[in-house]
Scaffold this motif. Structure first.
Motif, short mmCIF file in Angstrom:
data_model
loop_
_atom_site.label_atom_id
_atom_site.label_comp_id
_atom_site.label_asym_id
_atom_site.label_seq_id
_atom_site.Cartn_x
_atom_site.Cartn_y
_atom_site.Cartn_z
N GLU A 271 0.86 -1.15 -0.16
CA GLU A 271 0.17 0.17 -0.08
C GLU A 271 0.84 1.21 -0.05
OE1 GLU A 271 -4.20 -1.60 2.18
OE2 GLU A 271 -2.41 -0.76 3.41
N GLU A 272 2.04 1.03 0.78
CA GLU A 272 2.78 2.47 0.67
C GLU A 272 3.47 2.72 -0.71
OE1 GLU A 272 5.66 2.03 4.20
OE2 GLU A 272 4.19 1.96 5.59
N LEU A 273 3.94 1.52 -1.10
CA LEU A 273 4.40 1.65 -2.44
C LEU A 273 3.38 2.07 -3.41
CD1 LEU A 273 6.84 1.03 -4.55
CD2 LEU A 273 5.65 -1.36 -4.79
N ALA A 274 2.48 1.70 -3.47
CA ALA A 274 1.34 1.93 -4.42
C ALA A 274 1.14 3.50 -4.20
CB ALA A 274 0.02 1.46 -4.44
N LYS A 275 0.98 4.17 -2.98
CA LYS A 275 0.87 5.61 -2.60
C LYS A 275 1.69 6.37 -3.10
CE LYS A 275 -0.37 8.62 1.13
NZ LYS A 275 -0.47 8.85 2.71
N ARG A 276 3.04 5.96 -3.40
CA ARG A 276 4.11 6.65 -3.71
C ARG A 276 4.09 6.72 -5.51
NH1 ARG A 276 7.16 3.64 0.00
NH2 ARG A 276 8.19 2.40 -1.82
N GLU A 277 3.50 5.69 -5.92
CA GLU A 277 3.36 5.51 -7.33
C GLU A 277 2.34 6.05 -7.93
OE1 GLU A 277 3.73 1.36 -8.30
OE2 GLU A 277 5.94 1.18 -8.03
N ALA B 191 -0.59 4.67 -7.75
CA ALA B 191 -1.34 3.54 -8.34
C ALA B 191 -2.38 3.18 -7.10
CB ALA B 191 -0.34 2.35 -8.30
N GLU B 192 -3.35 2.14 -7.57
CA GLU B 192 -4.44 1.57 -6.71
C GLU B 192 -3.80 0.33 -6.01
OE1 GLU B 192 -7.51 2.72 -5.97
OE2 GLU B 192 -7.66 4.31 -7.54
N ALA B 193 -4.32 0.06 -5.00
CA ALA B 193 -3.89 -1.24 -4.07
C ALA B 193 -4.99 -1.67 -3.22
CB ALA B 193 -2.58 -1.07 -3.54
N PHE B 194 -5.26 -2.84 -3.27
CA PHE B 194 -6.27 -3.49 -2.30
C PHE B 194 -6.28 -5.04 -2.03
CE2 PHE B 194 -8.77 -2.94 -6.32
CZ PHE B 194 -9.06 -4.27 -6.39
N PRO B 195 -6.44 -5.48 -1.00
CA PRO B 195 -6.30 -6.94 -0.72
C PRO B 195 -7.56 -7.73 -1.59
CG PRO B 195 -7.14 -5.93 1.39
CD PRO B 195 -6.72 -4.89 0.44
#
Length: 363
Positions: free
Chosen positions: A223-229, A231-235
């Motif tokens: 989630e932290e990586l996606a925020k920097r990029e 991008a969207e992220a979810f489990p």
């Protein structure tokens, strides 16, 4: 809209694809069980259609659709042809956005291509292969453009852009991290670069973690990586999604309520896809059919009419527009019209999400 499901081998891609599309793609516990991409067309869930149908009692309800493509797992060296990599990369070029599945659960019975679980490493592995592939594409085009610009000075802007893109890739960064003008972006579309595609990280987790993900450090890292990029992220729990996909609609909703889950993985993926790609839906309604149509945000009325049929776009006269909320709030089209909520719009009108439109045309 076409979404490509990608990731390293054996991390749950095909299981998720099967759950989303109710298909039977091979989901074996070994590398490269998927070679030729599996494709599936899925209806976009839209409860508004059923609400409108209460007014029109139409003969049929037609949802917008989305295509999922299950692309074989990529491995280190894919950009050089390892693991049939060149073939797999070509499939990625054909999709609008990527659903990057990463494994975020431990299970000694399910092998991992690198021997242990590390989603950030897995993401870096795949991203680097896409970057290497883009570097080859950019370098080939750069060489070609350098020769052509000598006789065609109009290619100067393209040459300058390619130089900047090469610098970004040489630093190990994806194209979407580059700062680009609108003119740059128009040129960029013709390059069809892999690292320019929007990404949704689907974190494949266990059933226990889906109910209580607080103790899963893999989730917070992705989630932290996606925020920097950006991008969207979810489990998403591939196993549970597969079980849910086999249920009837009423049974499915009851099951989700019991678990305290608001939406299925399919619904979240579609919502994220629409958001990333800047898509919305307008609706048409009548006694024959109630239907949803997908368009890009910012589409004007005449172009939206072309989504239905090119003749309607060509012979466009006007659009009669009422918003879903106004139509269903009053319960009848004539009631909305009497209340002044049905508007006559011209070809320059920008269609809004949830607009219910009747197009007038003459050909």
């Amino acid at each position: 809209m076409k979404l490509g499901i990608v990731g390293l081998p054996n991390i749950g891609k095909s299981t998720i694809f099967n759950a989303l599309t109710k298909s039977a793609a091979d989901a074996a516990n070994y590398m490269y069980s998927t070679i030729t991409p599996n494709t599936g067309i899925v209806e976009v869930p839209d409860g508004r259609l059923y609400e409108i149908d209460k007014i029109y009692n139409a003969k049929k309800i037609t949802h917008a659709t989305i295509e999922f493509v299950d692309i074989a797992g990529l491995a280190k060296g894919a950009s050089k042809g390892e693991g049939l990599g060149n073939q797999f990369l070509s499939f990625i070029r054909e999709v609008d956005a990527l659903i990057h599945v990463v494994r975020c659960f431990e299970d000694e019975n399910i092998m991992h291509v690198d021997g242990d679980i590390n989603p950030l490493r897995d993401i870096e592995t795949l991203n680097l292969e896409l970057i290497f592939a883009d570097m080859e594409t950019v370098e080939r085009r750069l060489t070609k453009t350098e020769k052509m610009v000598k006789s065609d000075k109009s290619l100067g802007a393209e040459l300058e852009l390619l130089g900047r893109l090469k610098a970004v890739l040489d630093e190990g960064q994806p194209i979407k991290s580059a700062e680009l003008s609108e003119d740059d972006k128009k040129l960029l579309r013709s390059f069809n670069l892999l690292t320019d595609k929007p990404v949704i990280y689907a974190m494949n987790i266990s059933e226990d973690d889906l109910l209580d993900p607080s103790g899963n450090e893999y989730i917070s890292a992705v989630e932290e990586l996606a925020k920097r990029e950006g991008a969207e992220a979810f489990p998403i729990c591939a196993k549970m999604e597969q079980d849910i996909g086999q249920m009837e609609e009423d049974e499915k909703r009851e099951f989700l309520v019991e678990l305290g889950i608001k939406a299925t993985g399919l619904e979240r993926l579609i919502e994220a896809g629409y958001s990333l790609l800047g898509l919305i839906s307008f609706l048409t309604a009548g006694p024959k059919e109630v239907r949803a149509w997908t368009i890009a945000e910012g589409t004007k009325a005449q172009q939206a009419a072309g989504k239905i049929h090119s003749d309607i776009e060509r012979g466009f006269i006007r659009a009669e527009v009422v918003h879903f909320d106004d139509l269903t709030g009053l319960g009848a089209y004539n009631a909305a019209k009497d209340a002044g909520l049905v508007r006559l719009e011209g070809k320059e009108y920008v269609v809004k999400n949830g607009d219910v439109i009747l197009f007038r045309f003459n050909v």
